[in-house]
Design a protein around this motif. Structure first.
Motif, PDB file in Angstrom:
ATOM      1  N   PHE A  97       0.977  -1.183   0.061  1.00 40.62           N
ATOM      2  CA  PHE A  97      -0.049   0.033   0.018  1.00 40.62           C
ATOM      3  C   PHE A  97       0.929   1.379   0.101  1.00 40.62           C
ATOM      4  O   PHE A  97       0.480   2.252  -0.477  1.00 40.62           O
ATOM      5  N   GLN A  98       2.124   1.102   0.519  1.00 44.56           N
ATOM      6  CA  GLN A  98       3.013   2.253   0.382  1.00 44.56           C
ATOM      7  C   GLN A  98       3.358   2.859  -1.005  1.00 44.56           C
ATOM      8  O   GLN A  98       3.504   3.981  -1.233  1.00 44.56           O
ATOM      9  N   ASN A  99       3.340   1.782  -1.856  1.00 45.14           N
ATOM     10  CA  ASN A  99       3.606   2.076  -3.470  1.00 45.14           C
ATOM     11  C   ASN A  99       2.379   3.016  -3.887  1.00 45.14           C
ATOM     12  O   ASN A  99       2.538   3.846  -4.632  1.00 45.14           O
ATOM     13  N   TYR A 100       1.337   2.686  -3.433  1.00 46.36           N
ATOM     14  CA  TYR A 100      -0.064   3.489  -3.871  1.00 46.36           C
ATOM     15  C   TYR A 100       0.213   5.049  -3.442  1.00 46.36           C
ATOM     16  O   TYR A 100      -0.110   5.794  -3.764  1.00 46.36           O
ATOM     17  N   VAL A 101       0.726   5.056  -1.990  1.00 49.04           N
ATOM     18  CA  VAL A 101       0.843   6.183  -1.271  1.00 49.04           C
ATOM     19  C   VAL A 101       1.723   7.141  -2.060  1.00 49.04           C
ATOM     20  O   VAL A 101       1.548   8.235  -2.347  1.00 49.04           O
ATOM     21  N   ASP A 102       2.932   6.414  -2.449  1.00 46.56           N
ATOM     22  CA  ASP A 102       4.063   7.235  -2.864  1.00 46.56           C
ATOM     23  C   ASP A 102       3.541   7.694  -4.345  1.00 46.56           C
ATOM     24  O   ASP A 102       3.977   8.739  -4.919  1.00 46.56           O
ATOM     25  N   ALA A 104       2.429  12.866  -7.673  1.00 45.31           N
ATOM     26  CA  ALA A 104       1.812  13.861  -8.629  1.00 45.31           C
ATOM     27  C   ALA A 104       0.462  14.393  -8.091  1.00 45.31           C
ATOM     28  O   ALA A 104      -0.364  13.482  -7.450  1.00 45.31           O
ATOM     29  N   PRO A 105      -0.075  15.214  -8.729  1.00 45.98           N
ATOM     30  CA  PRO A 105      -1.205  15.953  -8.326  1.00 45.98           C
ATOM     31  C   PRO A 105      -2.606  15.095  -8.690  1.00 45.98           C
ATOM     32  O   PRO A 105      -3.401  15.782  -9.634  1.00 45.98           O
ATOM     33  N   PHE A 106      -2.656  13.891  -8.311  1.00 47.44           N
ATOM     34  CA  PHE A 106      -3.762  12.879  -9.056  1.00 47.44           C
ATOM     35  C   PHE A 106      -5.026  13.541  -8.547  1.00 47.44           C
ATOM     36  O   PHE A 106      -6.014  13.475  -9.251  1.00 47.44           O
ATOM     37  N   SER A 107      -5.403  14.300  -7.316  1.00 49.73           N
ATOM     38  CA  SER A 107      -6.482  14.821  -7.071  1.00 49.73           C
ATOM     39  C   SER A 107      -7.119  15.948  -8.183  1.00 49.73           C
ATOM     40  O   SER A 107      -8.289  15.797  -8.404  1.00 49.73           O
ATOM     41  N   ARG A 108      -6.126  16.643  -8.600  1.00 52.31           N
ATOM     42  CA  ARG A 108      -6.294  17.653  -9.580  1.00 52.31           C
ATOM     43  C   ARG A 108      -6.724  16.690 -10.914  1.00 52.31           C
ATOM     44  O   ARG A 108      -7.844  17.341 -11.678  1.00 52.31           O
ATOM     45  N   TYR A 109      -5.862  15.941 -11.223  1.00 51.79           N
ATOM     46  CA  TYR A 109      -6.388  15.126 -12.378  1.00 51.79           C
ATOM     47  C   TYR A 109      -7.806  14.561 -12.354  1.00 51.79           C
ATOM     48  O   TYR A 109      -8.511  14.817 -13.462  1.00 51.79           O
ATOM     49  N   TYR A 110      -8.276  13.914 -11.258  1.00 52.91           N
ATOM     50  CA  TYR A 110      -9.558  13.741 -11.249  1.00 52.91           C
ATOM     51  C   TYR A 110     -10.669  14.640 -11.093  1.00 52.91           C
ATOM     52  O   TYR A 110     -11.792  14.358 -11.919  1.00 52.91           O
ATOM     53  N   VAL A 111     -10.446  15.785 -10.735  1.00 55.17           N
ATOM     54  CA  VAL A 111     -11.248  16.928 -10.797  1.00 55.17           C
ATOM     55  C   VAL A 111     -11.187  17.329 -12.237  1.00 55.17           C
ATOM     56  O   VAL A 111     -12.540  17.519 -12.719  1.00 55.17           O
ATOM     57  N   ASN A 112     -10.345  17.659 -13.041  1.00 58.70           N
ATOM     58  CA  ASN A 112     -10.317  18.073 -14.390  1.00 58.70           C
ATOM     59  C   ASN A 112     -10.930  16.842 -15.174  1.00 58.70           C
ATOM     60  O   ASN A 112     -11.860  17.261 -15.908  1.00 58.70           O
TER      61      ASN A 112
END
Length: 214
Positions: free
Chosen positions: A57-62, A67-75
């Motif tokens: 799970f640390q791999n997913y956290v890293d 990268a700003p994935f939250s911004r990617y999802y919003v876009n």
């Protein structure tokens, strides 16, 4: 297997077991996985289940923090919703014109629209980019939304549904003084919800998965 006495080793080395000076097992504590090539044929590191699970799970956290994935999802959500809504609006208006209105060249224009579906999207990639750059829309929402609000397939799909609506309803609405705009949104669209929802779902999924700008 015999247990060797550790004389000089890194602090994470806990136990070394060997057999006939050929098979060697190295046990460490809180150390990264290693592969010994120089001094012994092989090496092995044992982890507890919690350590392995934590590393996974640390791999997913890293990756999320890398990268700003939250911004990617919003876009992605914003662009998908806007393009879907605008496409349904424009496709419904065009479908109504091609199915219920009479004007010169209607069938020819519609067939021309259908002919554009035979052009692969990849062919239009460079021309679209040049057009967008002329409008100074590079790196903006306009470039992600405006070129994709018109879908010939959606127009075709909704038009075919509109053609199944009896013309008597259109004639009765005109006698009652209804405008084309009101008849479209109060009669045609509610009666054609299955086709419209199908087009909306196809557009939303296509926009969500659009890794290539075509």
């Amino acid at each position: 297997m015999s247990k060797a006495t550790i004389i000089n080793a890194p602090p994470f080395v806990d136990t070394i077991l060997y057999k006939n000076n050929s098979n060697v097992e190295l046990y460490t504590v809180n150390a990264p996985s290693i592969w010994l090539l120089d001094d012994v044929p092989s090496g092995r590191v044992e982890y507890s289940f919690n350590q392995v699970l934590g590393n996974i799970f640390q791999n997913y956290v890293d990756a999320w923090n890398g990268a700003p994935f939250s911004r990617y999802y919003v876009n992605t959500v914003f662009v998908s919703l806007i393009t879907t809504v605008l496409e349904i609006i424009f496709a419904s208006m065009a479908a109504f014109a091609f199915s219920k209105l009479n004007f010169w060249g209607k069938n020819f224009i519609f067939m021309t629209f259908l002919a554009t579906m035979m052009i692969p999207g990849e062919v239009l990639l460079v021309p679209n980019y040049i057009t967008i750059s002329k409008f100074s829309w590079i790196d903006s929402y306009y470039a992600l939304i405006v070129p994709w609000v018109i879908s010939v397939f959606a127009i075709f799909l909704i038009r075919q549904q509109f053609m199944t609506v009896p013309n008597e309803l259109w004639d009765a609405a005109k006698i009652d003084g209804s405008s084309s705009w009101r008849f479209l949104w109060t009669v045609m669209v509610p009666l054609s919800r299955p086709a419209i929802l199908t087009g909306a779902l196809l557009k939303f999924v296509g926009s969500w998965n659009a890794f290539l700008w075509v």
